[in-house]
Write an enzyme that holds these catalytic residues in place. Sequence first.
Site, PDB file in Angstrom:
ATOM      1  CG  ASP A  14      34.133  43.535  37.697  1.00 38.70           C
ATOM      2  OD1 ASP A  14      34.174  42.280  37.683  1.00 38.70           O
ATOM      3  OD2 ASP A  14      32.905  44.083  37.525  1.00 38.70           O
ATOM      4  CG  LEU A  15      36.527  41.336  32.625  1.00 39.34           C
ATOM      5  CD1 LEU A  15      36.468  39.812  32.125  1.00 39.34           C
ATOM      6  CD2 LEU A  15      36.978  42.433  31.436  1.00 39.34           C
ATOM      7  CG  ASP A  16      30.432  40.564  33.183  1.00 38.09           C
ATOM      8  OD1 ASP A  16      29.818  40.901  31.905  1.00 38.09           O
ATOM      9  OD2 ASP A  16      31.155  39.798  33.514  1.00 38.09           O
ATOM     10  CB  THR A  48      36.327  38.634  36.077  1.00 40.81           C
ATOM     11  OG1 THR A  48      34.709  38.583  35.471  1.00 40.81           O
ATOM     12  CG2 THR A  48      37.127  37.745  35.389  1.00 40.81           C
ATOM     13  N   GLY A  49      34.421  37.490  38.042  1.00 38.45           N
ATOM     14  CA  GLY A  49      33.795  36.262  38.410  1.00 38.45           C
ATOM     15  C   GLY A  49      33.492  35.179  37.473  1.00 38.45           C
ATOM     16  CE  LYS A 201      35.950  39.921  40.991  1.00 35.97           C
ATOM     17  NZ  LYS A 201      35.511  41.024  40.350  1.00 35.97           N
ATOM     18  CG  ASN A 227      32.121  40.103  42.338  1.00 33.19           C
ATOM     19  OD1 ASN A 227      31.428  41.118  42.169  1.00 33.19           O
ATOM     20  ND2 ASN A 227      32.481  39.310  41.434  1.00 33.19           N
TER      21      ASN A 227
END
Length: 279
Positions: A14-16, A48-49, A201, A227
């Site tokens: 994931d990123l954030d 990621t979202g 995801k 998520n």
Amino acid sequence: MTSASFPYKAVIFDLDGTLLNAEHKLGDLTIKTLKQCTNLGVDIFIATGRNYPDVYKMVKKLAIDDVVLVTSNGARADFFNGKKVLQHYIEPHIAKALFQTPFDATKLYLNSYQGDDWYINQPVPQWQQYFAESGYSYKLADFTTQHTQEVEKIFFITKEVENPIGLAPIEAYVHQHFADVVQITHSMPNCFEIMAKGVNKGKTLSELTTMRGYTLSECIAFGDGMNDIEMLQSVGKGCVMANAEQKVKDTLSSLEVIGNHKQEAVAQYLQNLLAKTND
């Protein structure tokens, strides 16, 4: 070809709150680590979202052509070199109905990711700090007349970050009217997100790893949000960030909790694996 001593075929991030540091950027140790993994033949997936153009610009400095970008919570997947792998759009008539969801515009922002564009009903200058790395930005839209092509994700965000209770009426409305035709999740407590039915995801990553000739059980993944749950449950090794909200930790209580994203904990964790690989 994957190194025989590196235990995973792919690493998934994931990123954030996970791969990005306190400045919402890829840190130097993170960049170095991802390149080391690639040099070993390990596949890189970023899930990621965020929307594709935003992520593309953010990870451009990696210069890894075959990294796969899974965006909008799995609604879209692209290779970094620009080749689109798959997409799962909300059907136009469903998107049109969702755009008409009644909500209090003094408390919430309505957004959509459609193709390469991000639309929002009101300007939010303070959000630009989260997109400084990519330079990505939104377009203002009137959702009563907004087009419904290539809708990857529709999402509502509370104006009061620390008061997500304002989302409750929206969630109740969507559950009542659209539960059979959409997938819902949260990337943050104050962000309610809607995708096409079955999109998450984990499912998209399963499709992608199958294309590569292996399964998610042969992968390691890192995440911090609601998520990320399907993704972290599906892989051989799922790691939860220390900064994840408690609800995520409780749901995934059997998984290992590692350090904080602000200290590039993912890179540090992988460095330990790489050190064992080199022994």
